[in-house]
Motif scaffolding. Sequence first.
Motif, mmCIF file in Angstrom:
data_model
loop_
_atom_site.group_PDB
_atom_site.id
_atom_site.type_symbol
_atom_site.label_atom_id
_atom_site.label_comp_id
_atom_site.label_asym_id
_atom_site.label_seq_id
_atom_site.Cartn_x
_atom_site.Cartn_y
_atom_site.Cartn_z
ATOM 1 N N GLU A 124 24.998 -48.770 36.655
ATOM 2 C CA GLU A 124 24.574 -48.016 37.837
ATOM 3 C C GLU A 124 25.264 -46.660 37.923
ATOM 4 O O GLU A 124 24.704 -45.710 38.481
ATOM 5 C CB GLU A 124 24.837 -48.830 39.097
ATOM 6 C CG GLU A 124 24.097 -48.340 40.323
ATOM 7 C CD GLU A 124 22.583 -48.533 40.234
ATOM 8 O OE1 GLU A 124 21.859 -47.788 40.931
ATOM 9 O OE2 GLU A 124 22.119 -49.426 39.479
ATOM 10 N N ILE A 125 26.477 -46.552 37.388
ATOM 11 C CA ILE A 125 27.149 -45.249 37.349
ATOM 12 C C ILE A 125 26.304 -44.262 36.557
ATOM 13 O O ILE A 125 26.187 -43.084 36.918
ATOM 14 C CB ILE A 125 28.560 -45.371 36.730
ATOM 15 C CG1 ILE A 125 29.436 -46.300 37.573
ATOM 16 C CG2 ILE A 125 29.215 -43.991 36.613
ATOM 17 C CD1 ILE A 125 30.785 -46.616 36.933
ATOM 18 N N PHE A 126 25.676 -44.735 35.491
ATOM 19 C CA PHE A 126 24.815 -43.865 34.689
ATOM 20 C C PHE A 126 23.549 -43.501 35.452
ATOM 21 O O PHE A 126 23.102 -42.352 35.392
ATOM 22 C CB PHE A 126 24.482 -44.544 33.358
ATOM 23 C CG PHE A 126 25.661 -44.675 32.443
ATOM 24 C CD1 PHE A 126 25.982 -43.647 31.573
ATOM 25 C CD2 PHE A 126 26.465 -45.794 32.464
ATOM 26 C CE1 PHE A 126 27.082 -43.746 30.735
ATOM 27 C CE2 PHE A 126 27.563 -45.909 31.626
ATOM 28 C CZ PHE A 126 27.870 -44.873 30.773
ATOM 29 N N LEU B 35 23.469 -51.405 44.057
ATOM 30 C CA LEU B 35 24.642 -51.896 43.321
ATOM 31 C C LEU B 35 25.920 -51.110 43.567
ATOM 32 O O LEU B 35 27.009 -51.578 43.236
ATOM 33 C CB LEU B 35 24.338 -51.914 41.820
ATOM 34 C CG LEU B 35 23.340 -52.999 41.402
ATOM 35 C CD1 LEU B 35 22.951 -52.832 39.952
ATOM 36 C CD2 LEU B 35 23.915 -54.382 41.630
ATOM 37 N N LEU B 36 25.823 -49.906 44.090
ATOM 38 C CA LEU B 36 26.998 -49.133 44.470
ATOM 39 C C LEU B 36 26.883 -48.767 45.943
ATOM 40 O O LEU B 36 25.782 -48.540 46.448
ATOM 41 C CB LEU B 36 27.112 -47.852 43.628
ATOM 42 C CG LEU B 36 27.308 -48.023 42.128
ATOM 43 C CD1 LEU B 36 27.240 -46.668 41.427
ATOM 44 C CD2 LEU B 36 28.622 -48.719 41.803
ATOM 45 N N ARG C 267 29.073 -43.834 45.345
ATOM 46 C CA ARG C 267 28.131 -42.813 44.873
ATOM 47 C C ARG C 267 28.688 -41.410 45.121
ATOM 48 O O ARG C 267 28.516 -40.508 44.292
ATOM 49 C CB ARG C 267 26.766 -42.991 45.540
ATOM 50 C CG ARG C 267 26.062 -44.276 45.101
ATOM 51 C CD ARG C 267 24.625 -44.366 45.556
ATOM 52 N NE ARG C 267 24.033 -45.650 45.161
ATOM 53 C CZ ARG C 267 23.536 -45.918 43.971
ATOM 54 N NH1 ARG C 267 23.525 -44.968 43.040
ATOM 55 N NH2 ARG C 267 23.041 -47.098 43.674
ATOM 56 N N ALA C 268 29.371 -41.216 46.235
ATOM 57 C CA ALA C 268 29.979 -39.918 46.514
ATOM 58 C C ALA C 268 31.085 -39.619 45.505
ATOM 59 O O ALA C 268 31.239 -38.472 45.054
ATOM 60 C CB ALA C 268 30.532 -39.886 47.935
ATOM 61 N N GLY D 41 30.985 -37.691 55.553
ATOM 62 C CA GLY D 41 29.978 -38.316 56.393
ATOM 63 C C GLY D 41 29.707 -39.768 56.054
ATOM 64 O O GLY D 41 29.343 -40.554 56.937
ATOM 65 N N VAL D 42 29.876 -40.160 54.771
ATOM 66 C CA VAL D 42 29.623 -41.554 54.392
ATOM 67 C C VAL D 42 30.894 -42.391 54.405
ATOM 68 O O VAL D 42 30.886 -43.547 53.988
ATOM 69 C CB VAL D 42 28.927 -41.658 53.016
ATOM 70 C CG1 VAL D 42 27.571 -40.970 53.050
ATOM 71 C CG2 VAL D 42 29.810 -41.106 51.896
#
Length: 264
Positions: A97-99, A190-191, A196-197, A223-224
Motif C-alpha cells: 500500500e505504501i507503493f 490499509l493505511l 498516508r500523510a 488536519g488529519v
Amino acid sequence: MTTPNERLQAGIGMRRTMSGGDNSHLALPGVDQLAPDLKRIIDEALFGTIWTRPGLDLKQRCIATISALMTQGELNLLRRHIVRALNVGLTPNQVVEIFFQSTFYIGVPAVESGLRLTKDILEELGIEYEPTLEYDPNMHADERFALGQELHRHHMGSTPDTGADANSPEAQLERIVDEYNWGAIYSRSLLDDKERAIISLAALTSMGVYDAQMRRRIRGAVGVGLAPEEIMEIFIHLSMYGGYVNARTAMRIARSVFNELGIG
C-alpha cells in the motif's frame, strides 16, 4: 546526554530489533571495508540517535524510510528496509500500500520497480500474499471524482484553485488526480490518514519540494491528526536519508505553517 559508546550500543540494538535475526542487517557492505569510521558514525547518529528518538514509532519510521528510498530509487537499501518493515509488524499488504500511495508522487516506473522488488522479497521469505482488491471499476467516473474531491479536502483542507479554464490542460490534470489519486488510492483502507500523510511528506522532502505543495501537505498533515512534534520528527528522521539540507528546509517551512495556524 548519552556517550558515543552508549549511542553505538543503542544503534546496534536497533539494528537487531529490526533484523528479525538476520545478522546481515548489522553489516554495511562496502562501507565496512572502505569507511569503517563512517560505519561507526552511521550506527551512532542514524540508528543509535535518530531511530531511537521518541515521537514516531518503528512502523511509522519504516513507512517514512521506504517512501524516501523509493523516491530516490535506492533499490538496494530499499530491499533491506522492506524486510525491516515486515519484521517490526507491517503486513505485506501494508508495504504494498505504501507503493500505491506513492504512485502520483514519484511516478509509475519507480513504483513498478518497488513492487517487483517486494514480490521477490516475499517469495524469498516464503510469505504468502493475497492482494487487497478494493478498486470498483463499476463506480461512475463522476462519483469517483466527487469522492476524490471530498478526500482531497479532508487531507489537504481544500482543493487547489489553478485559476485556469475548466477545459484547460491544468484543469484536466486536476480531474485525473482527483479521480484516481484521491478517489481511488486515498480511499483505500490499509493505511490510516496519518500514515498516508507521512508517506507524502517523506516523498516531497526527499524530492526537495519547497513550494506551496509542501505547505499544503503540512497543513493537511495537521488536519488529519499529526502533531507538530510528529511532523518535525519526520523531517529529523529523513535527515540522513534525503539529506539534512532538505530536512532543515522542510522544518523551516513547517515552523512557518505552524505559526500561521497558531500552534506551537
